[in-house]
Enzyme design. Structure first.
Site, PDB file in Angstrom:
ATOM      1  N   GLU A  11       0.876  -1.177   0.000  1.00 16.64           N
ATOM      2  CA  GLU A  11       0.000   0.000   0.000  1.00 16.64           C
ATOM      3  C   GLU A  11       0.908   1.220   0.000  1.00 16.64           C
ATOM      4  OE1 GLU A  11      -3.268   0.056  -0.166  1.00 16.64           O
ATOM      5  OE2 GLU A  11      -3.640  -2.089  -0.018  1.00 16.64           O
TER       6      GLU A  11
ATOM      7  N   CYS B  57      -2.377   9.483   2.527  1.00 15.18           N
ATOM      8  CA  CYS B  57      -1.882   8.868   1.287  1.00 15.18           C
ATOM      9  C   CYS B  57      -2.775   9.182   0.100  1.00 15.18           C
ATOM     10  CB  CYS B  57      -1.758   7.352   1.457  1.00 15.18           C
ATOM     11  SG  CYS B  57      -3.304   6.576   1.936  1.00 15.18           S
TER      12      CYS B  57
HETATM   13  P1  NAD Z   1       8.325   5.037   4.648  1.00 15.12           P
HETATM   14  O1  NAD Z   1       8.282   4.108   3.506  1.00 15.12           O
HETATM   15  O2  NAD Z   1       9.358   6.090   4.650  1.00 15.12           O
HETATM   16  O3  NAD Z   1       8.484   4.227   5.996  1.00 15.12           O
HETATM   17  C1  NAD Z   1       7.601   3.147   6.311  1.00 15.12           C
HETATM   18  C2  NAD Z   1       8.226   2.261   7.335  1.00 15.12           C
HETATM   19  O4  NAD Z   1       9.198   1.509   6.684  1.00 15.12           O
HETATM   20  C3  NAD Z   1       8.921   2.975   8.478  1.00 15.12           C
HETATM   21  O5  NAD Z   1       8.133   2.884   9.618  1.00 15.12           O
HETATM   22  C4  NAD Z   1      10.247   2.233   8.635  1.00 15.12           C
HETATM   23  O6  NAD Z   1      10.360   1.647   9.912  1.00 15.12           O
HETATM   24  C5  NAD Z   1      10.154   1.134   7.628  1.00 15.12           C
HETATM   25  N1  NAD Z   1      11.445   0.884   6.967  1.00 15.12           N
HETATM   26  C6  NAD Z   1      12.441   1.732   6.723  1.00 15.12           C
HETATM   27  N2  NAD Z   1      13.465   1.107   6.098  1.00 15.12           N
HETATM   28  C7  NAD Z   1      13.073  -0.173   5.939  1.00 15.12           C
HETATM   29  C8  NAD Z   1      13.667  -1.317   5.341  1.00 15.12           C
HETATM   30  N3  NAD Z   1      14.879  -1.277   4.803  1.00 15.12           N
HETATM   31  N4  NAD Z   1      12.967  -2.462   5.336  1.00 15.12           N
HETATM   32  C9  NAD Z   1      11.741  -2.527   5.870  1.00 15.12           C
HETATM   33  N5  NAD Z   1      11.126  -1.468   6.442  1.00 15.12           N
HETATM   34  C10 NAD Z   1      11.787  -0.308   6.477  1.00 15.12           C
HETATM   35  O7  NAD Z   1       6.870   5.675   4.699  1.00 15.12           O
HETATM   36  P2  NAD Z   1       6.218   6.592   5.774  1.00 15.12           P
HETATM   37  O8  NAD Z   1       6.958   7.871   5.870  1.00 15.12           O
HETATM   38  O9  NAD Z   1       5.950   5.836   7.029  1.00 15.12           O
HETATM   39  O10 NAD Z   1       4.785   6.833   5.090  1.00 15.12           O
HETATM   40  C11 NAD Z   1       4.614   7.720   4.048  1.00 15.12           C
HETATM   41  C12 NAD Z   1       4.319   7.003   2.757  1.00 15.12           C
HETATM   42  O11 NAD Z   1       3.325   6.014   2.964  1.00 15.12           O
HETATM   43  C13 NAD Z   1       3.742   7.929   1.715  1.00 15.12           C
HETATM   44  O12 NAD Z   1       4.292   7.630   0.475  1.00 15.12           O
HETATM   45  C14 NAD Z   1       2.255   7.597   1.730  1.00 15.12           C
HETATM   46  O13 NAD Z   1       1.577   7.896   0.541  1.00 15.12           O
HETATM   47  C15 NAD Z   1       2.309   6.143   2.001  1.00 15.12           C
HETATM   48  N6  NAD Z   1       1.039   5.676   2.568  1.00 15.12           N
HETATM   49  C16 NAD Z   1       0.273   4.832   1.851  1.00 15.12           C
HETATM   50  C17 NAD Z   1      -0.944   4.410   2.360  1.00 15.12           C
HETATM   51  C18 NAD Z   1      -1.835   3.473   1.607  1.00 15.12           C
HETATM   52  O14 NAD Z   1      -2.773   2.950   2.202  1.00 15.12           O
HETATM   53  N7  NAD Z   1      -1.598   3.230   0.340  1.00 15.12           N
HETATM   54  C19 NAD Z   1      -1.358   4.849   3.614  1.00 15.12           C
HETATM   55  C20 NAD Z   1      -0.537   5.705   4.317  1.00 15.12           C
HETATM   56  C21 NAD Z   1       0.672   6.119   3.798  1.00 15.12           C
END
Ligand code: NAD
Length: 487
Positions: free
Chosen positions: A226, A260
């Protein structure tokens, strides 16, 4: 029944051994018991619903603390209500959806009986994002538990108070071999994504989505991603600009744009720009008269996100954009309490960072287009967005737009609301994600849909018998029938 245990939940940042231990405990528990019955799944949903409602205001407070400030109404409306609604929706439909689905049998196997049998997958991993820390962990959990699975949850480290409260709340109602919450930062998240789950749902950016998918591929773990992207809000010239501006700006500035499916940018006809801009400024000033003091306006989740917003706006300004910020004395916002004012941007071009990356904050670029076809072309030249919003009362033009563009989902004549409809799948496409959940799609995503054919005795003894050596005239006749020339 749900066990009430004070269980050894993994607190703080979890080590690889601890995580593997919890995973193995869940795997063993899943494989050593009968699949959860309908009654057990309903018990789990009831326990979850009661816990959420019991901790309602604690959760709202925790989310507000994580944000520095967030309007309680936004937490209740956009986090708690969808989870509660999903639980109620599942409870209304689960019995029917759990039954094996009878499907039609093709002529050559008739009258054998064919059905699709739904089975839980096993242990499902859920990785949530910080922007809706309750919704993005518990709504998938509802679908995962409804499908009869066990679950491990990794909430985002950027909303730590909410993550801890979710951990405590779930520890109070579920034993750890059924539902566990893992806390920790990016290192823990990376370890988590490498566990050999039976399915992994990740919510976050496309960048990290790739890393998660790569880690999951080592275990052949199927993933639902997502992700985000730049969701356009396209306004047709026939649509009242004031209405479109109100709906687009309201959706954009909910949760200070950290949504998002928020409209990332607006596209309006060239000749109507001023009208749209005036309406957008007026409606935002009316809804959030002073963003620094109104309790209705949410802060940026942390300083780095505030800095990113400021840098995006500064970059646009330097490249010739016009910036309009709402609220007195909030020209640059307020770094201390992470308030970033609602910001409208015109004179935008593709060299600006605001048009190159997902904004994910309270900044709305307003683009103009000379004709709807050029607007469609622009959208199609970019990665498939998570959502598309189109404002128009003409059904034929709406259909045309839906056919010509590809997006995860769409709302017509408003923004975001398709997300709240449990009868619709929710998910992205291409760069905005893969797979879907919510409602029946959630149940199917977290189930194995096993195709089952119960061979009819007459078919075994007649046609099927001749499809094995030694082949005879009957075999040839049957093959001629199967490959008969027909439409
Ligand atoms: P992000 O991808 O920067 O981080 C998400 C999580 O990934 C973090 O909590 C972190 O702990 C983890 N992470 C970091 N490095 C990793 C690795 N190497 N392996 C596995 N996990 C790792 O995203 P964010 O800042 O938490 O959220 C923002 C993004 O999420 C935006 O792009 C937004 O559009 C998207 N989003 C999508 C939805 C949806 O339902 N489609 C909902 C909310 C947010």
């Amino acid at each position: 029944m749900i066990n009430q245990t004070s269980s050894p939940y993994v607190a703080g940042s979890s080590s690889s051994e601890e995580m593997r231990r919890v995973f193995q405990m869940q795997r063993d528990a899943f494989s050593q018991r009968q699949p959860r019955s309908y009654a057990e799944r309903i018990d789990a949903l009831d326990a979850l619903l009661a816990a959420i409602l019991h901790h309602k205001m604690d959760l709202v407070e925790a989310m507000s603390e994580d944000y520095g400030h967030r309007a309680p109404q936004e937490s209740l409306l956009m986090e708690m209500f969808p989870v509660v609604d999903e639980i109620r929706y599942m409870k209304r439909n689960l019995k029917r959806w759990m039954r094996p689905e009878r499907v039609r049998t093709t002529l050559q196997l008739w009258p054998s009986r064919t059905s699709v049998f739904k089975q839980p997958l096993g242990v499902v991993g859920i990785m949530g994002a910080w922007n809706y820390p309750l919704y993005l962990t518990l709504l998938p959990l509802v679908d995962v538990l409804s499908a009869g699975n066990h679950a491990m949850i990794k909430p985002s480290e950027l909303a730590p108070r909410t993550a801890e409260l979710i951990q405590q709340m779930l520890a109070g109602i579920f034993p750890p071999e059924y539902v566990s919450v893992i806390l920790g930062g990016t290192e823990a998240a990376s370890l988590f994504s490498s566990l050999p789950f039976d399915h992994l749902l990740f919510t976050g950016s496309s960048r990290v989505g790739k890393l998660v998918m790569r880690a999951a591929s080592e275990n052949l773990t199927p993933v639902t991603l997502e992700l985000g992207g730049k969701s356009p809000a396209l306004v047709h010239e026939s649509f009242p600009m004031s209405l479109a501006a109100d709906r687009i700006c309201s959706a954009k500035f909910w949760n200070a744009g950290q949504t998002c499916v928020a409209p990332d940018y607006a596209m309006v006809p060239e000749a109507r720009l001023d009208e749209f801009l005036d309406a957008a400024r007026a409606v935002t000033a009316r809804r959030l008269p002073n963003p620094a003091t109104t309790p209705d306006y949410t802060r940026m989740i942390d300083r780095s996100h505030w800095d990113r917003m400021a840098a995006l706006v500064e970059d646009a300004r330097c490249k010739g954009a016009q910036i309009y910020q709402i609220g007195a004395a909030t020209e640059t916002g307020n770094t201390e309490d992470r308030m970033f004012p609602p910001t409208l941007v015109t004179n935008v071009n593709d060299r600006m960072r605001i048009m190159q990356e997902e904004i994910f904050g309270p900044v709305l670029p307003i683009l103009t287009y000379p004709s709807i076809d050029t607007a469609i072309q622009y959208i199609n030249q970019h990665a498939h967005p998570l959502a598309l919003y189109y404002f128009d009362h003409s059904r034929s033009r709406v259909r045309h737009i839906l056919e010509r563009t590809t997006s995860g989902g769409a709302t017509i004549n408003d923004c975001i609301f398709h997300l709240s409809e449990s009868n619709l799948p929710f998910g992205g496409v291409g760069a905005s994600g893969m797979g879907a959940y919510h409602g029946l799609d959630g149940l199917n995503t977290f189930s194995h849909r096993k195709g089952v054919l119960a061979m009819d005795r007459a078919v075994s003894w007649s046609m099927a018998r001749f499809l094995k050596p030694p082949y005879t005239r009957w075999s040839d006749r049957i093959l001629r029938f199967l490959l008969r020339p027909s439409s």
